[in-house]
Design a protein around this motif. Structure first.
Motif, short mmCIF file in Angstrom:
data_model
loop_
_atom_site.label_atom_id
_atom_site.label_comp_id
_atom_site.label_asym_id
_atom_site.label_seq_id
_atom_site.Cartn_x
_atom_site.Cartn_y
_atom_site.Cartn_z
N LEU A 1 36.08 54.88 6.56
CA LEU A 1 35.84 55.57 7.84
C LEU A 1 34.40 56.10 7.94
O LEU A 1 34.05 56.78 8.91
CB LEU A 1 36.82 56.73 8.03
N HIS B 1 40.25 65.44 1.44
CA HIS B 1 38.82 65.17 1.67
C HIS B 1 37.88 66.31 1.23
O HIS B 1 37.31 66.22 0.17
CB HIS B 1 38.56 64.73 3.11
N ARG C 1 48.78 68.52 10.91
CA ARG C 1 47.91 67.33 10.70
C ARG C 1 46.50 67.74 10.29
O ARG C 1 46.00 67.33 9.27
CB ARG C 1 47.88 66.50 11.98
N PHE C 2 45.84 68.53 11.14
CA PHE C 2 44.57 69.19 10.84
C PHE C 2 44.31 70.22 11.93
O PHE C 2 44.99 70.20 12.96
CB PHE C 2 43.41 68.21 10.62
N HIS D 1 44.44 68.12 6.33
CA HIS D 1 43.09 67.56 6.15
C HIS D 1 42.04 68.66 6.31
O HIS D 1 42.27 69.64 7.03
CB HIS D 1 42.83 66.47 7.19
N ASP E 1 44.93 57.86 0.59
CA ASP E 1 44.84 58.07 2.04
C ASP E 1 45.10 56.80 2.83
O ASP E 1 44.53 56.60 3.90
CB ASP E 1 43.49 58.70 2.42
N THR F 1 45.93 55.02 14.99
CA THR F 1 46.94 55.81 14.26
C THR F 1 48.05 56.32 15.16
O THR F 1 49.24 56.12 14.87
CB THR F 1 46.24 57.03 13.59
N GLU G 1 36.39 66.42 6.76
CA GLU G 1 36.30 64.99 6.41
C GLU G 1 35.09 64.36 7.09
O GLU G 1 34.40 63.53 6.50
CB GLU G 1 37.61 64.32 6.85
N ALA H 1 43.87 55.04 6.22
CA ALA H 1 42.42 55.02 6.28
C ALA H 1 41.90 54.48 4.95
O ALA H 1 40.86 53.82 4.90
CB ALA H 1 41.87 56.41 6.54
N GLN I 1 51.32 54.99 8.07
CA GLN I 1 50.11 54.21 8.36
C GLN I 1 50.06 52.90 7.58
O GLN I 1 49.05 52.20 7.61
CB GLN I 1 48.87 55.08 8.11
N SER J 1 39.09 55.72 1.53
CA SER J 1 39.15 56.19 2.91
C SER J 1 37.79 56.71 3.37
O SER J 1 37.32 56.40 4.47
CB SER J 1 40.20 57.30 3.01
N HIS K 1 49.62 58.51 3.70
CA HIS K 1 50.44 58.54 4.93
C HIS K 1 51.36 57.33 4.91
O HIS K 1 50.87 56.19 5.11
CB HIS K 1 49.56 58.42 6.17
N LEU L 1 36.64 58.53 12.15
CA LEU L 1 37.89 59.29 12.18
C LEU L 1 38.52 59.51 13.57
O LEU L 1 39.66 59.09 13.79
CB LEU L 1 37.70 60.65 11.49
N TRP M 1 39.42 56.38 15.51
CA TRP M 1 40.40 55.65 14.69
C TRP M 1 41.80 56.26 14.89
O TRP M 1 42.79 55.54 15.05
CB TRP M 1 39.95 55.70 13.24
N LEU M 2 41.84 57.60 14.93
CA LEU M 2 43.14 58.28 15.15
C LEU M 2 43.70 57.88 16.51
O LEU M 2 44.88 57.50 16.63
CB LEU M 2 42.97 59.80 15.10
N1 GUN Z 1 42.60 63.78 9.98
C1 GUN Z 1 43.64 64.04 10.81
N2 GUN Z 1 44.57 63.07 10.74
C2 GUN Z 1 44.13 62.18 9.85
C3 GUN Z 1 44.66 60.96 9.34
O1 GUN Z 1 45.73 60.50 9.72
N3 GUN Z 1 43.88 60.31 8.42
C4 GUN Z 1 42.70 60.81 7.98
N4 GUN Z 1 42.01 60.14 7.08
N5 GUN Z 1 42.18 61.93 8.46
C5 GUN Z 1 42.88 62.62 9.37
#
Ligand code: GUN
Ligand code: ZN
Length: 445
Positions: free
Chosen positions: A301, A272, A205-206, A233, A323, A102, A236, A326, A83, A297, A80, A94, A97-98
């Protein structure tokens, strides 16, 4: 003789096959005194210096590196760029942290001036770490991707990137809508995909941050542009997985959410994939999708331990990812060192020649670019690094006690980082030189 032709003389090592498919000895080529010949940015010849000189015309300009190792540029299959400024943020797993680190940092990329400043710094970091290709997340702002691609284009890099799609479960200031995300992605694809060496990745993003409507739009984009990438993602973190199953109760698994919307193909890269079921592994394999293994990462995390042989036993393609942010290092060498330890914690082994493969040719395969990059075979794009195996006092001392190539490679991956990268070449042109970088740093400070 073509004026463009030039050569580099050093030890040369590159990966030519996955050690799981051939014997270890057949997975690489090594020339103690090697010669790499470049013409118009592509590899024109490679081999033992004596043999290559014999088939080259006289007067070939040669750069000679004493006690250096040339290898293919490293490939980072998940990172990223926005980041960069919050790498090494303390204390969360995770989802927190987001939210805490993030998203607030990604908001700053609304400002293209800030985005460009970070894009430059980020690409400088990749170069100084010997990474020549990466698959890169932007932010939700389409300008973040425009400035990234403009800067990558100036440097003639082979880069893949995309605008983040997020239309729920994120702060209002960072969301788009199914329609606006679709239009912006389309505009960016038209502008950048296939321009020079640049390629586009549609980047939800996910699963938790996209509605079913948005994921359907992602599927539509992939149908309209079958050779763009899908980058997201997957599996993870345990809480993340529970959340996905709550949000999509009708789906059989996390991967099935993406599968349902037609997001699995040979240019799909999922970061992941730590906690996958056998069915999910099989489905990744059947669709020729790839996983980006991001050990620094996963450790940082506290996400879990990726089992590389298990994924490979299903035939899933795997590349290495830092990553960042992270992940805690831009260095693919450091990433390989952590990958080794992650396997050790599971009583599994990671051979240094396998690591070399994952860092280069395996990454290229995961990105469906192995016809262009990943090693230094004739005809490939001449992205390569010049490495100093004796970059530090400790490495010099330790290397002198290493007898085999494999041992040296393992020491390089365990102790090495950006200090070992002396030069980085893009399409045969020098883009980074550690001596010049040090001089510049001294002038600035
Ligand atoms: N899952 C969704 N967004 C992210 C991100 O920015 N980093 C990581 N490691 N996992 C995510
Ligand atoms: Zn990531």
């Amino acid at each position: 003789m073509t004026a463009q032709r030039k050569a580099f003389r050093a030890s040369i090592l590159h990966s030519i096959a996955d050690p799981k498919d051939v014997s270890l000895e057949d997975s690489y080529q090594y020339y103690e005194d090697g010669l790499l010949v470049i013409e118009n940015g592509l590899v024109q010849d490679i081999g033992a210096a004596k043999e290559v000189f014999a088939r080259q015309p006289k007067g070939l300009p040669v750069t000679v590196y004493k006690d250096k190792l040339i290898t293919a540029g490293f490939i980072d299959t998940h990172i990223h760029y926005p980041q960069t400024g919050m790498i090494a943020s303390y204390g969360e797993q995770l989802l927190d942290w987001l939210e805490n680190y993030t998203f607030p940092e990604e908001l700053r990329f609304k400002n293209p001036t800030y985005a460009l400043q970070v894009a430059k710094l980020f690409l400088d970091e990749l170069a100084s770490n010997g990474t020549t290709t990466a698959l890169v997340f932007g932010t939700v702002h389409k300008e973040s991707v425009d400035v990234f691609f403009s800067e990558a284009e100036k440097r003639n890099l082979r880069m893949i990137a995309g605008k983040v799609l997020m239309d729920r479960n994120a702060p209002d200031y960072l969301t788009d809508t199914p329609q606006s995300g679709y239009s912006a992605s389309k505009e960016l694809i038209e502008r950048w995909h296939g321009k020079d060496r640049l390629l586009y990745a549609v980047t939800p993003r996910f699963a938790p941050t996209s509605t079913p409507e948005q994921l359907a739009m992602v599927g539509k984009l992939l149908e309209e542009y079958p050779d763009v990438y899908l980058h997201t993602h997957l599996s993870e973190n345990k809480k993340e997985i529970e959340w996905v199953l709550d949000l999509f109760p009708e789906r059989a698994s996390y991967l099935d959410v993406y599968d349902h919307y037609g997001l699995l193909h040979k240019r799909s890269v999922f970061a992941h994939g730590i906690h996958l079921s056998d069915c999910e592994c099989q489905r990744l394999s059947d669709t020729n999708s790839s996983i980006a293994f991001c050990p620094t990462s996963n450790l940082f995390l506290g996400s879990g331990l990726f089992n590389l042989p298990r994924l490979e036993s299903f035939g899933v393609k795997v590349g290495m990812g830092t990553d960042v942010g992270a992940g805690t290092s831009f260095s693919i060498l450091q990433t390989m060192s952590e990958a080794y330890k992650v396997q050790q914690l599971q009583q599994l082994k990671l051979h240094p020649l396998k690591s070399l493969y994952l860092a280069t040719l395996g990454g290229a395969k995961a990105l469906d670019l192995d016809d262009k990059i990943g090693n230094l075979e004739v005809g490939k794009e001449a992205d390569f690094v010049v490495i100093d195996l004796h970059a530090t006092q400790l490495m010099r001392f330790r290397m002198n006690q290493a007898r085999t190539l494999e041992e040296k490679l393992f020491v390089l991956m365990s102790l090495g980082d950006d200090r070992t990268v002396t030069q980085t070449f893009i399409m045969g042109e020098k883009q980074y030189d550690s001596h010049q970088a040090h001089l510049k740093a001294q002038l600035v400070s």
